[in-house]
Design a protein around this motif. Sequence first.
Motif, PDB file in Angstrom:
ATOM      1  N   ASP A  22       0.858  -1.179   0.000  1.00 31.67           N
ATOM      2  CA  ASP A  22       0.000   0.000   0.000  1.00 31.67           C
ATOM      3  C   ASP A  22       0.892   1.225   0.000  1.00 31.67           C
ATOM      4  O   ASP A  22       1.726   1.394   0.892  1.00 31.67           O
ATOM      5  CB  ASP A  22      -0.917   0.008   1.225  1.00 31.67           C
ATOM      6  CG  ASP A  22      -2.053  -0.982   1.104  1.00 31.67           C
ATOM      7  OD1 ASP A  22      -2.507  -1.215  -0.037  1.00 31.67           O
ATOM      8  OD2 ASP A  22      -2.490  -1.537   2.122  1.00 31.67           O
ATOM      9  N   GLU A  81      -0.264   9.833  -3.566  1.00 31.82           N
ATOM     10  CA  GLU A  81      -1.196  10.697  -4.282  1.00 31.82           C
ATOM     11  C   GLU A  81      -1.293  12.038  -3.555  1.00 31.82           C
ATOM     12  O   GLU A  81      -1.469  12.081  -2.336  1.00 31.82           O
ATOM     13  CB  GLU A  81      -2.571  10.046  -4.376  1.00 31.82           C
ATOM     14  CG  GLU A  81      -2.589   8.774  -5.193  1.00 31.82           C
ATOM     15  CD  GLU A  81      -3.965   8.167  -5.297  1.00 31.82           C
ATOM     16  OE1 GLU A  81      -4.161   7.310  -6.166  1.00 31.82           O
ATOM     17  OE2 GLU A  81      -4.843   8.539  -4.498  1.00 31.82           O
ATOM     18  N   ARG A 137      -2.870   3.583  -2.344  1.00 31.09           N
ATOM     19  CA  ARG A 137      -3.172   2.788  -3.534  1.00 31.09           C
ATOM     20  C   ARG A 137      -2.293   1.548  -3.529  1.00 31.09           C
ATOM     21  O   ARG A 137      -1.120   1.598  -3.133  1.00 31.09           O
ATOM     22  CB  ARG A 137      -2.976   3.607  -4.814  1.00 31.09           C
ATOM     23  CG  ARG A 137      -1.535   3.951  -5.131  1.00 31.09           C
ATOM     24  CD  ARG A 137      -1.421   4.810  -6.392  1.00 31.09           C
ATOM     25  NE  ARG A 137      -0.021   5.095  -6.695  1.00 31.09           N
ATOM     26  CZ  ARG A 137       0.703   4.428  -7.614  1.00 31.09           C
ATOM     27  NH1 ARG A 137       0.139   3.477  -8.336  1.00 31.09           N
ATOM     28  NH2 ARG A 137       1.973   4.742  -7.824  1.00 31.09           N
TER      29      ARG A 137
END
Length: 237
Positions: free
Chosen positions: A207, A211, A223
């Motif tokens: 993970d 962003e 993400r």
Amino acid sequence: MPRHLLMRLEAPLIAFGGETIDKFGVIRDFPALSMVTGLLANALGYRREESGLHERLQSRLLIGARLDSDVQRLTDFQTAQLGKDDLGWTTWGTPEGRRGGPDAYSSPHLRYRDYHASLNVLVALRLEPAAETPTLDDLAQALDRPARPLFIGRKSCLPSRRVFAGWQDATNILEALKAVPFPESPIRLRLQWPDGEGVLAGDRVLDLCDERNWSSGVHGGWRPVREGVFDAPGGAT
């Protein structure tokens, strides 16, 4: 079959920025989604305050990267003596002074910044939806005729070669990265690509928080990405 735009990020110094804590500016081994967004936005001529354009571009980007050279890190020790009337430039448009009152100016401003030395990175990307403006063709044209000078992570990290590196048709990001010719000598190549864009034997899912909220200027959200290694047979770049 989807078309992918290729970028070659190579320079004497590169900074794939990570979390900055106090005076320490650390780096990651792979380019962040926000960094690639910023590089492309700079090439397109987006202004920093046009946060909506940045947000939309970032939301459409699917990127993967392949390290075509060994990772070598160095730490730059930076110091500057600032007087009480000296103000520093900031990305948010407000001059910055030093906190702490008059005594704060009796000592220099110190910080440490990490860099990659002589790194060579292949990036493959595509846009979804593909037909929306800007298109991949718009990005390719902007990279070759950028609205402003391009840099890789920090303003001192200027590319040493053409950033736009051509096209690759492939079913997904991983296959695009694997299809491009490898370095001349055999090397264990490390790759990172979005989860759902291919699977490599022995890879792992992570993970990643890379962003940027372009309105507030901070990073948030997670993400899933995959990272893996494979042995390149050797060939021309």
